[in-house]
Design an enzyme around this catalytic site. Sequence first.
Site, PDB file in Angstrom:
ATOM      1  N   ASP A  75       1.543 -17.776  14.096  1.00  0.00           N
ATOM      2  CA  ASP A  75       1.769 -19.170  14.477  1.00  0.00           C
ATOM      3  C   ASP A  75       3.213 -19.441  14.899  1.00  0.00           C
ATOM      4  OD1 ASP A  75      -0.871 -19.891  13.987  1.00  0.00           O
ATOM      5  OD2 ASP A  75      -0.477 -20.208  11.846  1.00  0.00           O
TER       6      ASP A  75
ATOM      7  N   ARG B 154      -4.909 -27.450   9.425  1.00  0.00           N
ATOM      8  CA  ARG B 154      -3.850 -26.475   9.117  1.00  0.00           C
ATOM      9  C   ARG B 154      -2.527 -27.164   8.842  1.00  0.00           C
ATOM     10  NH1 ARG B 154      -1.832 -22.690  13.790  1.00  0.00           N
ATOM     11  NH2 ARG B 154       0.101 -23.881  13.678  1.00  0.00           N
TER      12      ARG B 154
ATOM     13  N   HIS C  74      -2.505 -13.848  17.469  1.00  0.00           N
ATOM     14  CA  HIS C  74      -1.169 -14.461  17.461  1.00  0.00           C
ATOM     15  C   HIS C  74      -0.682 -14.627  16.019  1.00  0.00           C
ATOM     16  CE1 HIS C  74      -3.849 -17.869  16.719  1.00  0.00           C
ATOM     17  NE2 HIS C  74      -2.817 -18.532  16.225  1.00  0.00           N
TER      18      HIS C  74
ATOM     19  N   HIS D  13      -3.423 -13.312  13.528  1.00  0.00           N
ATOM     20  CA  HIS D  13      -4.798 -13.750  13.313  1.00  0.00           C
ATOM     21  C   HIS D  13      -5.452 -14.163  14.621  1.00  0.00           C
ATOM     22  CE1 HIS D  13      -2.228 -17.308  12.736  1.00  0.00           C
ATOM     23  NE2 HIS D  13      -3.237 -18.027  13.228  1.00  0.00           N
TER      24      HIS D  13
HETATM   25  C1  SIN Z   1      -5.033 -20.791  13.822  1.00  0.00           C
HETATM   26  O1  SIN Z   1      -4.870 -20.115  14.844  1.00  0.00           O
HETATM   27  O2  SIN Z   1      -4.069 -21.205  13.181  1.00  0.00           O
HETATM   28  C2  SIN Z   1      -6.412 -21.131  13.350  1.00  0.00           C
HETATM   29  C3  SIN Z   1      -7.299 -19.971  13.354  1.00  0.00           C
HETATM   30  C4  SIN Z   1      -8.727 -20.382  13.227  1.00  0.00           C
HETATM   31  O3  SIN Z   1      -9.115 -21.455  13.704  1.00  0.00           O
HETATM   32  O4  SIN Z   1      -9.504 -19.594  12.684  1.00  0.00           O
END
Ligand code: SIN
Length: 287
Positions: free
Chosen positions: A105, A273, A103, A257
């Site tokens: 974000d 995050r 995805h 990611h």
């Molecule tokens: C995320 O999807 O923003 C985090 C990715 C992760 O936990 O590696």
Amino acid sequence: MAISLKKMGETFVAEVEGVDLSGPVNAETMAAIRQAWWDHSILVLRGQNISEAQHIDFSRHFGDLQDHTVKDWLLPAHPEILVLSNRGRGGVKPLDNGGAYWHSDMTYEEVPPMGSILHGLTVPPEGGDTLYTDMYAAYEALDDETKALIEGRTAIHSYHHRYMKMAEGGKRPAPTAKQLAQWRDTEHAIVLKHPESGRKALFVNEGFTVSIKGMEPAESEALLARLYAHAVQPEFIYAHKWRADDIVMWDNRTTMHCATPYDFSAYERTMHRTTIKGLALSQAAAA
Ligand code: SIN
């Protein structure tokens, strides 16, 4: 030179060396980091033992911050921080590998975030990597026929769709009436022209893109599946193996990611995050 850059590939990923975000960062260094972020979709900064407030302050250099739509995962003391933790740290509900699907974000927002800054606090000794794919390179490698097919088209992005998928799999509680009323689908161009670089990137993602506007459902589904499979070929991917106190910051408009699996019962994985609102990059450029 305020920072030094260790490049991994020409333009996709670079490691920033010579910066300590736990102390004051001067304007020259911040400008160099900003420029490096425009030149590379992903920046890695190792060994950053920073507080939540320092994480937020650093993130604000790139624009205003955007809270996640699910408030249960926001750190009560600092709601600018989304806590991705299988142990539920800081009074936040546990999230079992929340980003474990490809995805970008929050693309279901009307203005998708420009970027995210992830701080690895506790990381498992094996698994729990984050894979990133280069959506500039994925776009550029498409054949001309596919480029012509997607040019000028838009796709529908939906958080409701993603949440219900997780809820049906028993990974989320049923949504509240308030959440359902808040979640509106949005529409974005499939080929995104980056406001800073002028380069084109593929802008659909398996997490939140649900259909291509104006296409028959079967055709839309088949094309999206083909674009996703194309975008996650090994030549476009960087796999980040986390060490505690790594920071990875990514341009959300030019990457996807996905977190990889790990042993949830044996290990803790806790990440913080921050998410930076869209348009911030161009505002920063104009400043
Ligand atoms: C995320 O999807 O923003 C985090 C990715 C992760 O936990 O590696």
